[in-house]
Design a protein around this motif. Structure first.
Motif, mmCIF file in Angstrom:
data_model
loop_
_atom_site.group_PDB
_atom_site.id
_atom_site.type_symbol
_atom_site.label_atom_id
_atom_site.label_comp_id
_atom_site.label_asym_id
_atom_site.label_seq_id
_atom_site.Cartn_x
_atom_site.Cartn_y
_atom_site.Cartn_z
ATOM 1 N N SER A 21 0.838 -1.196 0.000
ATOM 2 C CA SER A 21 0.000 0.000 0.000
ATOM 3 C C SER A 21 0.874 1.247 0.000
ATOM 4 C CB SER A 21 -0.926 -0.003 1.217
ATOM 5 O OG SER A 21 -0.171 0.063 2.413
ATOM 6 N N ALA A 22 0.232 2.415 -0.059
ATOM 7 C CA ALA A 22 0.971 3.671 -0.006
ATOM 8 C C ALA A 22 1.651 3.813 1.361
ATOM 9 C CB ALA A 22 0.027 4.837 -0.257
ATOM 10 N N PRO A 23 2.788 4.490 1.434
ATOM 11 C CA PRO A 23 3.500 4.600 2.709
ATOM 12 C C PRO A 23 2.741 5.417 3.748
ATOM 13 C CG PRO A 23 4.572 5.937 1.010
ATOM 14 C CD PRO A 23 3.547 5.116 0.319
ATOM 15 N N TRP A 24 2.894 5.021 5.008
ATOM 16 C CA TRP A 24 2.328 5.783 6.117
ATOM 17 C C TRP A 24 3.256 5.703 7.320
ATOM 18 C CZ3 TRP A 24 1.762 2.747 10.360
ATOM 19 C CH2 TRP A 24 1.459 1.395 10.186
ATOM 20 N N ILE A 25 3.134 6.700 8.173
ATOM 21 C CA ILE A 25 3.842 6.762 9.450
ATOM 22 C C ILE A 25 2.810 7.086 10.517
ATOM 23 C CG2 ILE A 25 5.555 8.013 10.825
ATOM 24 C CD1 ILE A 25 7.036 8.647 8.255
ATOM 25 N N ASP A 26 2.853 6.381 11.633
ATOM 26 C CA ASP A 26 1.965 6.676 12.755
ATOM 27 C C ASP A 26 2.704 7.601 13.709
ATOM 28 O OD1 ASP A 26 0.298 6.790 14.936
ATOM 29 O OD2 ASP A 26 -0.359 4.709 14.737
ATOM 30 N N SER A 27 2.389 8.884 13.640
ATOM 31 C CA SER A 27 3.144 9.877 14.410
ATOM 32 C C SER A 27 2.787 9.874 15.881
ATOM 33 C CB SER A 27 2.907 11.271 13.832
ATOM 34 O OG SER A 27 1.565 11.668 14.046
ATOM 35 N N SER A 28 1.708 9.203 16.255
ATOM 36 C CA SER A 28 1.358 9.174 17.674
ATOM 37 C C SER A 28 2.398 8.421 18.493
ATOM 38 C CB SER A 28 -0.016 8.518 17.872
ATOM 39 O OG SER A 28 -0.017 7.181 17.405
ATOM 40 N N ARG A 191 17.666 21.597 -5.396
ATOM 41 C CA ARG A 191 18.044 21.382 -6.795
ATOM 42 C C ARG A 191 18.634 20.000 -7.030
ATOM 43 N NH1 ARG A 191 22.263 26.095 -7.151
ATOM 44 N NH2 ARG A 191 22.860 24.899 -5.287
ATOM 45 N N SER A 192 19.083 19.339 -5.969
ATOM 46 C CA SER A 192 19.748 18.047 -6.126
ATOM 47 C C SER A 192 18.787 16.869 -6.048
ATOM 48 C CB SER A 192 20.839 17.898 -5.057
ATOM 49 O OG SER A 192 20.279 17.745 -3.767
ATOM 50 N N LEU A 193 17.509 17.146 -5.768
ATOM 51 C CA LEU A 193 16.509 16.084 -5.684
ATOM 52 C C LEU A 193 15.985 15.711 -7.060
ATOM 53 C CD1 LEU A 193 14.357 17.262 -2.643
ATOM 54 C CD2 LEU A 193 15.662 15.123 -2.747
ATOM 55 N N ASP A 194 15.748 14.435 -7.275
ATOM 56 C CA ASP A 194 14.996 13.954 -8.430
ATOM 57 C C ASP A 194 13.532 13.936 -7.986
ATOM 58 O OD1 ASP A 194 13.609 12.469 -10.321
ATOM 59 O OD2 ASP A 194 15.209 11.015 -10.608
ATOM 60 N N LEU A 195 12.785 14.974 -8.346
ATOM 61 C CA LEU A 195 11.443 15.170 -7.792
ATOM 62 C C LEU A 195 10.482 14.048 -8.163
ATOM 63 C CD1 LEU A 195 11.041 19.020 -8.333
ATOM 64 C CD2 LEU A 195 11.730 17.817 -6.255
ATOM 65 N N LYS A 196 10.708 13.406 -9.289
ATOM 66 C CA LYS A 196 9.793 12.342 -9.721
ATOM 67 C C LYS A 196 10.054 11.034 -8.992
ATOM 68 C CE LYS A 196 8.876 14.088 -14.392
ATOM 69 N NZ LYS A 196 8.963 13.778 -15.856
ATOM 70 N N ASN A 197 11.282 10.808 -8.599
ATOM 71 C CA ASN A 197 11.649 9.504 -8.046
ATOM 72 C C ASN A 197 12.074 9.509 -6.578
ATOM 73 O OD1 ASN A 197 11.335 7.992 -10.546
ATOM 74 N ND2 ASN A 197 13.120 9.137 -11.278
ATOM 75 N N ASP A 198 12.512 10.656 -6.058
ATOM 76 C CA ASP A 198 13.038 10.695 -4.689
ATOM 77 C C ASP A 198 11.992 11.080 -3.656
ATOM 78 O OD1 ASP A 198 15.376 10.275 -6.043
ATOM 79 O OD2 ASP A 198 16.290 12.200 -5.559
ATOM 80 N N VAL A 199 10.867 11.632 -4.099
ATOM 81 C CA VAL A 199 9.883 12.232 -3.192
ATOM 82 C C VAL A 199 8.617 11.376 -3.179
ATOM 83 C CG1 VAL A 199 8.577 14.319 -2.662
ATOM 84 C CG2 VAL A 199 10.843 14.502 -3.718
ATOM 85 N N HIS A 200 8.183 10.957 -1.975
ATOM 86 C CA HIS A 200 7.078 10.005 -1.866
ATOM 87 C C HIS A 200 6.012 10.546 -0.908
ATOM 88 C CE1 HIS A 200 9.744 7.017 -3.771
ATOM 89 N NE2 HIS A 200 10.687 7.620 -3.056
ATOM 90 N N LEU A 201 4.803 10.710 -1.416
ATOM 91 C CA LEU A 201 3.693 11.153 -0.583
ATOM 92 C C LEU A 201 3.405 10.089 0.475
ATOM 93 C CD1 LEU A 201 1.509 13.313 -0.120
ATOM 94 C CD2 LEU A 201 0.028 12.001 -1.660
ATOM 95 N N THR A 202 3.351 10.495 1.730
ATOM 96 C CA THR A 202 3.231 9.561 2.847
ATOM 97 C C THR A 202 2.161 10.055 3.811
ATOM 98 O OG1 THR A 202 5.583 9.000 2.647
ATOM 99 C CG2 THR A 202 4.501 8.463 4.724
ATOM 100 N N GLU A 203 1.222 9.187 4.130
ATOM 101 C CA GLU A 203 0.182 9.543 5.094
ATOM 102 C C GLU A 203 0.793 9.645 6.490
ATOM 103 O OE1 GLU A 203 -3.936 7.714 7.058
ATOM 104 O OE2 GLU A 203 -2.872 6.608 5.475
ATOM 105 N N LEU A 204 0.415 10.690 7.209
ATOM 106 C CA LEU A 204 0.885 10.873 8.583
ATOM 107 C C LEU A 204 -0.298 10.668 9.518
ATOM 108 C CD1 LEU A 204 3.399 11.585 10.241
ATOM 109 C CD2 LEU A 204 2.692 13.975 10.149
ATOM 110 N N ARG A 205 -0.308 9.555 10.188
ATOM 111 C CA ARG A 205 -1.418 9.202 11.069
ATOM 112 C C ARG A 205 -1.183 9.715 12.485
ATOM 113 N NH1 ARG A 205 -2.271 2.837 9.164
ATOM 114 N NH2 ARG A 205 -2.865 3.325 7.003
#
Length: 283
Positions: A21-28, A191-205
């Motif tokens: 599934s899509a990535p998530w982190i449980d911040s609690s 400027r050094s990030l590959d925006l298409k491949n290095d950045v991942h939308l992640t749910e913050l629970r």
């Protein structure tokens, strides 16, 4: 931009999810734990982290996504929510950003103290008192910024303010007498990030601050450039972006705390203070 004090360190990048599934982190759970609860496997990767010491004025918010400033204010110790020291500190930061960015209005809406050193009782942790984050990330995604703006100023005012350029900026500094050597902050040149491949939308629970963030993976081309300021003192500030509505400049700054194996470990309490700020313009 490099010098002889550049170091190698392991960063805990996004690797892959364990459940498809899509990535998530449980911040609690992240306030007291060094390793957050999440559904992805970190990819522990060695990177070179460049030291900005001696070249602090070579970095720019709109170019790299971050810059270094001096703090000449009067708040040098922890404060309680709602007290006079918090009010003074928020006003100091607002004035600093207005002057530096020629902004028309600044709203400081949140702060977090982060602790390194002696163990703290669990009941001393809350949304304003946490451990350092240890994975490369950006605190908000674009839609989350607009949701937060509505929460802070109301829907009608948010519509008006969003007609012109606005930004979400983090101001980070050590506080107290001890310099930061354990889990210092490292920042990635946008400027050094590959925006298409290095950045991942992640749910913050479980968070009341943000609903989704960006987590960062390391790319095989090793193009990312990471920076830190060694032995930061309480009179120094790192100012970095989390969002900018102007699409022609650096949009955000990926960042993380990291373990610096090149300095002796100690159990001295080291505290950092970060504040999140909306910045608005008349243009």
């Amino acid at each position: 931009m490099s010098n002889n004090n550049d170091i190698s360190a392991k960063l805990r990048f996004f690797g892959h999810t364990v459940d498809g599934s899509a990535p998530w982190i449980d911040s609690s759970y992240t306030r007291t734990l060094t390793e957050p609860i999440m559904n992805f496997i970190p990819a522990l990767t060695d990177v070179i982290i460049h030291n900005m010491r001696g070249q602090e004025n070579k970095f720019d918010l709109d170019t790299q996504g971050f810059e270094v400033h001096k703090y000449n204010g009067e708040v040098n110790n922890e404060f309680d929510n709602g007290d006079e020291q918090q009010r003074i500190y928020y006003e100091e930061l607002a004035e600093l950003l207005k002057k530096r960015l020629d902004a028309s209005r600044v709203i400081v809406f949140n702060h977090v103290f982060r602790y390194r050193g002696p163990s703290r009782a669990i009941d001393l942790y809350d949304t304003n008192h946490q451990s350092p984050a240890v994975h490369p990330h950006v605190d908000f995604d674009g839609p989350g910024v607009y949701l937060k703006l509505k929460e802070v100023v109301g829907e009608e005012e948010a519509k008006k303010l969003a007609c012109n350029r606005f930004q979400l900026i983090n101001i980070w500094r050590p506080i107290g007498f001890n310099i930061i050597t354990r889990n210092p902050l490292t920042l990635c040149d946008y400027r050094s990030l590959d925006l298409k491949n290095d950045v991942h939308l992640t749910e913050l629970r479980g968070s009341i601050i943000s609903y989704s963030i960006y987590t960062i993976s390391h790319n095989a081309q090793n193009t990312q450039k990471w920076y830190y300021l060694n032995e930061m003192r309480s009179d120094e500030l790192l100012v970095f972006k989390m969002f900018d509505s102007d699409p022609n400049v650096a949009q955000f700054c990926a960042h993380t705390g990291f373990i610096n194996d090149h300095v002796p470990m100690n159990n001295i309490e080291q505290i950092s203070l970060e504040a999140r700020c909306f910045v608005f313009y008349d243009r």
